[in-house]
Enzyme design. Structure first.
Site, PDB file in Angstrom:
ATOM      1  N   ASN A  88     -19.833  -2.418  -0.507  1.00 26.59           N
ATOM      2  CA  ASN A  88     -19.406  -3.107   0.708  1.00 26.59           C
ATOM      3  C   ASN A  88     -19.659  -2.256   1.950  1.00 26.59           C
ATOM      4  O   ASN A  88     -19.681  -1.026   1.881  1.00 26.59           O
ATOM      5  CB  ASN A  88     -17.915  -3.423   0.644  1.00 26.59           C
ATOM      6  CG  ASN A  88     -17.578  -4.657  -0.166  1.00 26.59           C
ATOM      7  OD1 ASN A  88     -16.752  -5.467   0.239  1.00 26.59           O
ATOM      8  ND2 ASN A  88     -18.212  -4.826  -1.315  1.00 26.59           N
ATOM      9  N   ALA A  96      -5.996  -2.333  -4.778  1.00 30.71           N
ATOM     10  CA  ALA A  96      -5.551  -0.943  -4.701  1.00 30.71           C
ATOM     11  C   ALA A  96      -6.225  -0.087  -5.764  1.00 30.71           C
ATOM     12  O   ALA A  96      -6.158  -0.387  -6.957  1.00 30.71           O
ATOM     13  CB  ALA A  96      -4.035  -0.862  -4.866  1.00 30.71           C
ATOM     14  N   ASP A 134       0.843  -1.197   0.000  1.00 30.32           N
ATOM     15  CA  ASP A 134       0.000   0.000   0.000  1.00 30.32           C
ATOM     16  C   ASP A 134       0.874   1.241   0.000  1.00 30.32           C
ATOM     17  O   ASP A 134       1.959   1.250   0.593  1.00 30.32           O
ATOM     18  CB  ASP A 134      -0.913   0.002   1.237  1.00 30.32           C
ATOM     19  CG  ASP A 134      -2.162   0.842   1.040  1.00 30.32           C
ATOM     20  OD1 ASP A 134      -3.254   0.256   0.917  1.00 30.32           O
ATOM     21  OD2 ASP A 134      -2.049   2.084   0.997  1.00 30.32           O
ATOM     22  N   ARG A 183     -28.809   0.917  -3.738  1.00 28.36           N
ATOM     23  CA  ARG A 183     -27.575   0.146  -3.794  1.00 28.36           C
ATOM     24  C   ARG A 183     -27.813  -1.244  -3.204  1.00 28.36           C
ATOM     25  O   ARG A 183     -28.636  -1.419  -2.313  1.00 28.36           O
ATOM     26  CB  ARG A 183     -26.444   0.856  -3.012  1.00 28.36           C
ATOM     27  CG  ARG A 183     -26.090   2.246  -3.562  1.00 28.36           C
ATOM     28  CD  ARG A 183     -25.501   2.162  -4.939  1.00 28.36           C
ATOM     29  NE  ARG A 183     -25.140   3.459  -5.502  1.00 28.36           N
ATOM     30  CZ  ARG A 183     -25.892   4.144  -6.366  1.00 28.36           C
ATOM     31  NH1 ARG A 183     -27.072   3.644  -6.756  1.00 28.36           N
ATOM     32  NH2 ARG A 183     -25.488   5.293  -6.849  1.00 28.36           N
ATOM     33  N   LYS A 190     -12.106   2.179 -13.520  1.00 33.18           N
ATOM     34  CA  LYS A 190     -12.177   0.767 -13.155  1.00 33.18           C
ATOM     35  C   LYS A 190     -12.515  -0.099 -14.375  1.00 33.18           C
ATOM     36  O   LYS A 190     -11.949  -1.183 -14.550  1.00 33.18           O
ATOM     37  CB  LYS A 190     -13.202   0.552 -12.046  1.00 33.18           C
ATOM     38  CG  LYS A 190     -12.787   1.100 -10.694  1.00 33.18           C
ATOM     39  CD  LYS A 190     -11.537   0.429 -10.137  1.00 33.18           C
ATOM     40  CE  LYS A 190     -11.780  -1.008  -9.708  1.00 33.18           C
ATOM     41  NZ  LYS A 190     -10.590  -1.607  -9.044  1.00 33.18           N
ATOM     42  N   ASP A 233     -19.369  -3.116  -9.395  1.00 33.83           N
ATOM     43  CA  ASP A 233     -20.567  -3.141 -10.241  1.00 33.83           C
ATOM     44  C   ASP A 233     -20.799  -1.821 -10.962  1.00 33.83           C
ATOM     45  O   ASP A 233     -21.546  -1.755 -11.931  1.00 33.83           O
ATOM     46  CB  ASP A 233     -21.807  -3.528  -9.430  1.00 33.83           C
ATOM     47  CG  ASP A 233     -22.112  -2.592  -8.265  1.00 33.83           C
ATOM     48  OD1 ASP A 233     -21.363  -1.622  -8.050  1.00 33.83           O
ATOM     49  OD2 ASP A 233     -23.103  -2.855  -7.548  1.00 33.83           O
ATOM     50  N   GLU A 234     -20.118  -0.768 -10.526  1.00 34.80           N
ATOM     51  CA  GLU A 234     -20.327   0.546 -11.138  1.00 34.80           C
ATOM     52  C   GLU A 234     -19.851   0.598 -12.593  1.00 34.80           C
ATOM     53  O   GLU A 234     -20.245   1.492 -13.337  1.00 34.80           O
ATOM     54  CB  GLU A 234     -19.646   1.631 -10.307  1.00 34.80           C
ATOM     55  CG  GLU A 234     -20.270   1.807  -8.932  1.00 34.80           C
ATOM     56  CD  GLU A 234     -19.707   2.988  -8.169  1.00 34.80           C
ATOM     57  OE1 GLU A 234     -19.556   4.066  -8.776  1.00 34.80           O
ATOM     58  OE2 GLU A 234     -19.415   2.831  -6.968  1.00 34.80           O
TER      59      GLU A 234
END
Length: 343
Positions: free
Chosen positions: A185, A85, A36, A219, A159, A129-130
């Site tokens: 989440n 990440a 990270d 959502r 993404k 899912d976006e």
């Protein structure tokens, strides 16, 4: 016996951090590497419980730094890469899209190149899912793995771009991979700028809770531990080259989520403050997880159980989120790790 090495990128974030803890505890026969950069949302205090475990290792690096990443991969020879990440906050992507392209697209390409060079056993790319865009309010419609990618925000576009890169490296170079796309989440260690922890923290402090537009955007909520179990299954059992959707079948409007938290905490709904809607705010997300369920996964949390547990966790761990809000957590790395890295 030589231990298998599992790299978890973004392991100081919310989902990646929970996955690191899950893997360290479940697989003592694996070495788990948490990589990270520790940007604003990277928090190592969540790993105090495991940081001295023999199979846990922390690496500080930028996934977009080709020289640093290639050096790490050449040295450690990772067997598995689980790639969490990412810059992930939609509001921030609207303000500054460039950093999302750098981290989410270029960073992913660097990881793919390094993985290809050393010949990893599996590259699991954790997406969202976006990337599918939005659904209407018809409760019978769901995203499947065959739904076309139609991202609507700079975040989801970055993404989707990284998803396509991962697919291309499989098709072109034969890189063994899976892509997972999850719904929203929630759970322990969720960064306080996101809806559920933001609401909990502000309600506990008797502060107004901002709700975009009319609050009717829907959502599908997935407990982070259920998500960790899904990634674990895909890592070990996923069919090479396949995409798997991870959804909890827990659809709620944003307003319902906020009201549930207020009711549980015994606070007045007068704290709700409707604000101007987010640009490009998708109406509804909902996932059909049938393909993953056929692989052997089932969620263990419904929303009622999960949100009650999450609220209790925030009540029991005020020290954690209060130091996040104050920014004190950012000093932890310097205090805890700098001397170790220099030695």
């Amino acid at each position: 016996m030589v231990k298998k090495k599992v790299l978890v990128t973004g392991g100081a974030g919310f989902i990646g951090g929970n996955f690191v803890q899950y893997m360290v505890k479940k697989y003592p026969q694996y070495d788990i590497y948490n990589l990270d950069l520790l940007t604003y949302a990277g928090d190592l205090t969540k790993h105090k419980e495991i940081e001295n475990e023999e199979n846990y290792h922390f690496l500080k690096a930028d996934i977009a730094d080709r020289d640093a990443i290639f050096a790490l991969f050449e040295t450690e020879k990772f067997d598995y890469v689980t790639h969490f990440a990412a810059e992930s906050h939609v509001d921030r992507s609207i303000t500054d899209p460039g950093i999302f392209v750098k981290t989410n697209v270029l960073g992913t390409q660097v990881l793919l190149d390094a993985s290809k060079k050393i010949g990893v056993t599996k590259f699991v790319h954790v997406s969202t899912d976006e990337v599918y865009g939005e659904l209407d309010f018809d409760p019978t419609t769901f995203f499947t793995e065959e739904t076309p990618l139609e991202p609507n925000s700079p975040y989801s576009a970055s993404k989707a771009s990284s998803d396509l890169l991962v697919r291309a490296y499989h098709e072109t170079y034969g890189l063994p991979m899976n892509i997972t796309r999850c719904s929203n989440n929630y759970g322990p260690y969720h960064f306080p700028e996101k809806l559920i922890p933001l609401t909990i923290s502000r309600v506990l402090n008797e502060e107004k809770v901002p709700v975009y537009g009319d609050g009717k955007n829907i959502r599908d909520w997935l407990h982070v531990i259920d998500h960790c179990a899904a990634i674990d299954l895909v890592l070990h059992e996923g069919v090479n080259g396949e995409v798997y959707n991870v959804g909890g079948h827990n659809e709620r409007t944003n307003l319902e989520v906020v009201k549930t938290i207020m009711s549980t905490l015994g606070r007045s709904e007068d704290l709700i403050e409707f604000v101007a809607d987010r640009l490009g705010h998708d109406k509804r997300y909902a996932i059909d997880p049938t393909k993953l369920e056929q692989l052997g996964w089932k969620p263990t949390y419904n929303f009622e159980k999960g949100i009650a547990q999450t609220i209790q966790w925030y009540l029991d761990n005020k020290d954690w989120w209060e130091q996040i809000i104050s920014g004190e957590y950012q000093k932890y790395f310097e205090k805890q790790y700098t001397s170790k890295l220099q030695s």
